[in-house]
Design an enzyme around this catalytic site. Structure first.
Site, mmCIF file in Angstrom:
data_model
loop_
_atom_site.group_PDB
_atom_site.id
_atom_site.type_symbol
_atom_site.label_atom_id
_atom_site.label_comp_id
_atom_site.label_asym_id
_atom_site.label_seq_id
_atom_site.Cartn_x
_atom_site.Cartn_y
_atom_site.Cartn_z
ATOM 1 N N CYS A 137 0.921 -1.154 -0.089
ATOM 2 C CA CYS A 137 -0.055 0.065 0.049
ATOM 3 C C CYS A 137 0.751 1.345 -0.051
ATOM 4 C CB CYS A 137 -0.934 -0.004 1.141
ATOM 5 S SG CYS A 137 -1.881 1.280 1.257
ATOM 6 N N CYS A 140 -0.476 4.106 2.183
ATOM 7 C CA CYS A 140 -0.203 3.963 3.680
ATOM 8 C C CYS A 140 1.141 4.269 3.851
ATOM 9 C CB CYS A 140 -0.684 2.470 3.940
ATOM 10 S SG CYS A 140 -2.144 1.642 3.367
ATOM 11 N N ASP A 141 2.164 3.454 3.099
ATOM 12 C CA ASP A 141 3.561 3.390 3.552
ATOM 13 C C ASP A 141 4.688 4.456 2.856
ATOM 14 O OD1 ASP A 141 2.807 1.546 5.556
ATOM 15 O OD2 ASP A 141 3.027 0.083 4.289
#
Ligand code: NDP
Length: 316
Positions: A137, A140-141
């Site tokens: 992701c 997200c990261d």
């Protein structure tokens, strides 16, 4: 057989949010955790884009807080897997759920929050480095790889989106596509091709993710020439698709051809009365904790309304 007003399946952000709303509305919800209590967020590190956590929070800690919040209002959280469902098409009729292949429960309303699972390549080195440079992701990261070179694998819209997202943060993004063309939509492909710091390696597969404790590179092979090379990178983003966890509902509820449950636009309602679908089980576009939580809320509010309309239940 136990009878419940509201049974929620799955304990990601969608399931717990549904539980908080359902419990506060006195629906006495039961929630089944599934095999991975807390869902996909328990496999991420820091969550920095969920409103209300200005300093960020780890995925597991956030899920623990959601669990406590759901419990505070009386949600009955049960460790168990729903292994079979018999969902009714008749308004006001009970739905039957089998837990762990043994116990059966009846539910007036069912909120599906079973989520999705990112697909991975299945390499040992990929598994070892999960959360230490390997991610599925970018939204997200990606931030943790600001200023660092990364590799993205995949050729669909997700891979194209992740590569262009990362290209804004990282000096160089190498995109590994296993064929000589991408599956992504034309517009997304053009976006990738027009981004200067994305290099596409065609006909290229991943041999191994390199590194000891964290990712230091990726060994790749051209499947036409057999030639191998090592690409230095600190992040390895797998973007080869997701699989919604909806197998147990197949043949009972309307889904698209990839298994995502179809909801009526702007609602959590499915084609079945009293069955609501929330979170990643019905969302292949956004897939964020916050959007999952939002649909969890919708599912609970709609379940509450449904129960008011069907106070008298019919035995099946
Ligand atoms: P897709 O199934 O569309 O694409 C998966 C990609 O990964 C393909 O290019 C596939 O290659 C490749 N792949 C699969 N397995 C491997 C493997 N083992 N090794 C290397 N490569 C592999 O998945 P997406 O997640 O990209 O998209 C899913 C759906 O969601 C699509 O309908 C998409 O349009 C939609 N979507 C829409 C977005 C938007 O509108 N903004 C954003 C993201 C997704 P191959 O082509 O060779 O099979």
């Amino acid at each position: 057989m136990e009878k419940h007003d509201c049974v929620i399946i799955g304990t990601g952000p969608a399931g717990y949010t549904a539980a908080i709303y359902a419990a506060r509305a006195d629906l006495n919800p039961i929630i089944y955790t599934g095999l991975e209590p807390g869902g996909q967020l328990t496999t991420t590190n820091e969550v920095e884009n969920f409103p209300g956590y200005p300093q960020g929070i780890t995925g597991p800690a956030m899920m623990e807080e959601l669990r406590q919040q759901a419990e505070r209002f009386g949600t009955d959280i049960r460790f168990g897997m729903v292994t079979k469902t018999e969902l009714s098409k008749i308004p006001g009729e009970y739905h039957k759920l089998t837990i762990d292949d043994s116990t059966e429960v009846l539910a007036k309303s069912v909120i599906i929050a079973t989520g999705a699972s990112a697909k991975y390549l299945g390499l040992e080195s990929e598994k070892k480095m999960m959360g230490h440079g390997v991610s599925a992701c970018a939204v997200c990261d990606g931030f943790f790889y600001k200023g660092k070179d990364v590799v993205v694998v995949g050729g669909g819209d997700t891979a194209a989106e992740e590569a262009t997202y990362l290209a804004k943060l990282c000096p160089k993004v190498t995109l590994l596509v296993r064929r000589d063309q991408m599956r992504a939509s034309q517009i997304m492909q053009q976006r990738v091709e027009n981004t200067e710091n994305i290099e596409i390696l065609w006909n290229t597969e991943t041999v191994e993710v390199l590194g000891d404790k964290t990712v230091s590179g990726v060994r790749v092979r051209n499947n036409q020439t057999g030639e191998e090379q090592d690409i230095p990178a600190e992040g390895f983003f797998v973007a080869i698709g997701h699989k919604p966890n909806t197998d147990i509902f197949k043949g009972q509820i309307d889904m698209d051809d990839t298994g995502y449950i179809i909801t009526k636009p702007g609602t959590a309602s499915t084609n079945l009365p009293g069955v609501f679908a929330t979170g990643d089980a019905q969302d292949k576009i956004y897939r964020q904790a916050i959007t999952a939580a939002g649909t969890g809320c919708m599912g609970a509010l709609e379940a509450e309304r449904y129960l008011q309309e069907h106070e008298e239940m019919v035995e099946s």
